[in-house]
Every structure is written in C-alpha cells, then in structure tokens.
Design an enzyme around this catalytic site. Sequence first.
Site, mmCIF file in Angstrom:
data_model
loop_
_atom_site.group_PDB
_atom_site.id
_atom_site.type_symbol
_atom_site.label_atom_id
_atom_site.label_comp_id
_atom_site.label_asym_id
_atom_site.label_seq_id
_atom_site.Cartn_x
_atom_site.Cartn_y
_atom_site.Cartn_z
ATOM 1 N N ARG A 61 0.967 -1.174 0.133
ATOM 2 C CA ARG A 61 -0.047 -0.071 0.018
ATOM 3 C C ARG A 61 0.746 1.330 -0.079
ATOM 4 O O ARG A 61 0.471 2.160 -0.372
ATOM 5 C CB ARG A 61 -0.736 -0.124 1.111
ATOM 6 C CG ARG A 61 -1.904 1.321 1.413
ATOM 7 C CD ARG A 61 -3.035 1.025 2.259
ATOM 8 N NE ARG A 61 -2.512 1.027 3.477
ATOM 9 C CZ ARG A 61 -2.287 1.985 4.342
ATOM 10 N NH1 ARG A 61 -2.294 3.310 4.022
ATOM 11 N NH2 ARG A 61 -1.943 1.879 5.726
ATOM 12 N N TYR A 115 -17.979 14.419 -15.726
ATOM 13 C CA TYR A 115 -18.577 13.059 -16.008
ATOM 14 C C TYR A 115 -19.382 12.680 -14.636
ATOM 15 O O TYR A 115 -18.916 13.181 -13.502
ATOM 16 C CB TYR A 115 -17.138 12.126 -15.641
ATOM 17 C CG TYR A 115 -17.456 10.476 -15.986
ATOM 18 C CD1 TYR A 115 -18.379 10.025 -16.921
ATOM 19 C CD2 TYR A 115 -17.255 9.734 -14.837
ATOM 20 C CE1 TYR A 115 -18.753 8.682 -16.732
ATOM 21 C CE2 TYR A 115 -17.475 8.383 -14.887
ATOM 22 C CZ TYR A 115 -18.132 7.999 -15.891
ATOM 23 O OH TYR A 115 -18.625 6.662 -15.752
ATOM 24 N N ASP A 186 -8.872 16.286 -16.114
ATOM 25 C CA ASP A 186 -8.990 14.965 -16.324
ATOM 26 C C ASP A 186 -8.585 14.534 -17.750
ATOM 27 O O ASP A 186 -9.554 15.169 -18.815
ATOM 28 C CB ASP A 186 -10.592 14.566 -16.045
ATOM 29 C CG ASP A 186 -10.817 13.147 -16.018
ATOM 30 O OD1 ASP A 186 -10.181 12.490 -16.820
ATOM 31 O OD2 ASP A 186 -11.641 12.773 -15.567
ATOM 32 N N LYS A 211 -9.696 3.020 -19.113
ATOM 33 C CA LYS A 211 -10.063 3.200 -20.378
ATOM 34 C C LYS A 211 -9.092 2.928 -21.211
ATOM 35 O O LYS A 211 -8.438 2.043 -21.814
ATOM 36 C CB LYS A 211 -10.676 4.891 -20.365
ATOM 37 C CG LYS A 211 -11.683 5.022 -19.183
ATOM 38 C CD LYS A 211 -12.660 3.944 -19.178
ATOM 39 C CE LYS A 211 -13.753 4.763 -18.252
ATOM 40 N NZ LYS A 211 -13.641 4.561 -16.706
#
Length: 396
Positions: A61, A115, A186, A211
Amino acid sequence: MKHPLRSLATRCAHAGSSDAPASENPPFHQAIAQSSLFRLGTSADAEAIFSGERPGHAYSRFGNPTVDQLANTLADLEGGSGALITSSGNAAILCAVTAAMAGRSGPLVTHPGIYGGSFELLKLLSEVYQLQVQSVDPGNSEQWNQSLTSAAAVLLETPSNPLMGLIDIAETVTRAQAGGASVIVDNTVATPYNQQPFKWGADWIIHSTSKFLNGHSDLIGGCVIKREPLTARDRAIHKNLGGTVNAMEAWLAHRGIRTFALRMQQHNLNGQAVFEWLQQRPEVATVHYPGFRDAHQIQIRDKQMTHPGALLSFELKGGLEAASRFLDRLKLIVHAVSLGGMESLATRPAGSSHRGMTPDARQVAGIPDGLIRLSVGTEDISDILEDLAQALETSP
C-alpha cells in the site's frame, strides 16, 4: 521524460520492459512483485527505508516495484515529474483534489459537464465533509473567469463526457494560478496521444487507466500525475486515502500501454469516420464531437488537441424511444458502460453513467434522456457503420 528523443509510440512499445544490462540476461518484461510485504533487512535498513533516506519498499500500500514502474511510464507519457497509481479513476480524483487543495481555502471550481461519477463524488464530499464545490459554466466567460480568481483548486474535464465540450486549458491556468489555485485536468477522454495538458500549464493530470490507456476492458484503475515533483505530503495523501492498486492490476495496465499508440491511431480514424457518417444520417438530430460546436470550440480544439479522438455522443430525432430501440437492435457494438476498449461500446448516459445525477442536474449539464454515447472501437470501420445503419432503421 525518460527518453526525450524517442516518440510516444516507441516509448509505449517498450513500456514495462526491464532496464537491466543485457549482460545479465534479464527477461524483457520485469517480474510482477505480487507481494504485500518486503524484507526490511536490519534495523538500520528498516529505518533508512521508512525515513526515506534511501529507496525501498515495506508494504505494497506504501509502494511496490511493479506499481512504481507503471507510475514512471505514465509520468513519462504525459511529460510529468511523478505519478501516483490509484485503484480507480474516482480514487484519482479524490487524491488529486485532496492534494491540490491542501493548505488552501476557498471552493473547488469545476463545471456542469464533468463526468457523472465525478459529479457524484464531489456531491458526496460536499455533503459529508462540507467541501465547497462551485460548478460554473465555462461558456459564461465572465462568471467563469471570476470564479477562477477565488478558487482553491480547479477541476476540468476537456473534452467533457459525454457532450464533448472543450475548455481552454491555458486560459484557465493563467487566471487560476494568478490566485494561487492549482488546475487539475481529467485527460481520460483525450489521452496523452491527443492532448497533453502540461504543455498548457496544468498542475495535475488524472486518468481512469481502465479506459484508453489500458484498452482491454479488463481492469479498474486510475492515476494522478503531477507536473512538478511529488512532495512527501502528496505521497502521504495517496497512501493514507487507501485507494492504491495491487501489482497484478499495475502489470495489466502496463501491458495495455504497450499497444496504446497503435490502438489510438485506429481509434482516431474510426472516430472521425463515424462522426462524419452520423452527420449525414436523417435519423440523427445532433452529434457531439470535440471542436464541432462553434468557431470558439474549433479554435480550442485546434490549439490544444492533435485529434478529436474516438468518443462521441448523438441524439436521435425520436428521443428516448428511438434511443432505446437503437440500443436494443445493436449486434456488433456492445451495449455497455465504460469506454476506450478495443470494442465499440454504446450506452445511454442518463440511464447509466449519469444516473446518479438528479434530472435537474442532468438538464443543467445538457444531457437529455435520449442521448447515446458511443465509444468507437478498433474494429473494421465498414463493420461498425453497417451495425449503426441497421440499428438506426426505423422499421421493426
């Protein structure tokens, strides 16, 4: 950038490869560090690693060699100084907004066209943590420019999803940074193949790596890239928000990046062809594609993008009923959420990605119930157009 004399396509083709000397006979691909923990060595070694005195890993992590390599590749593609890999695009937004607003007072300025998932996240943050969020239409230049002067940070999505609206990054940066605000862009829809926001002064870039960057529709991930070197606070925010990613997901994203430039060539060609074809169809009322609204949008597109890309949306003259019939008739194109995969995807945002917005919020954003979003894939263009044509037929 690691290889300033090599093209983006070449850097993509070699993404994730080992940089060990050939004399060591290494595998071309680096091994996946699929481990949650790492040997710390002596107490002195552990102290040096945890204090940051020397590079090292303790717990995945906090950092992982496979994840670090993906971060270096993504920073390189966008021309940034460092990157943080997250578990999703929403986690990237949360991380970037938190880092950009640290130590600042005032609102996070954004716009109605962001979005749907981003809208929901910001709404949640405003309700739970009282984050000041100011959504302003960039088309109202006076109000937009005024809001930038008092912003703590600015979040842009250009092109916007799903209406493909463009915002001038350079102008926004100039006004926002004059007041000390960082600008987050973005770049998921445009990708670094078609737009590089750091060239226009942006401070942060975020992506959903699920994406176009990955391109295989088989992982969920995101990233935050910074123009300036990452600080200890940036890394602490990333680590403690908990939205980190495991080594296998990072490796899969790297695998996708190897074909990224090659895929984008075909995505761009097909996207342009579908846009031009839809414009000629009598069933279609409106097509939304980056830089084709008016002279100002064309000017922005020509300034900051090399190509409009492969995502578009359109409205049919029959409204919601026609849109539902169209989706039900598709045979090749997949009726599914997400975008940027090899396969062409169609969805109705009002009923999927933007469902979490109230009808009033969707109206403000300009998203009608019958709007169809189309992510144009890499299939043969004749097959894509044939499927669109039969799905548009009004006869049963």
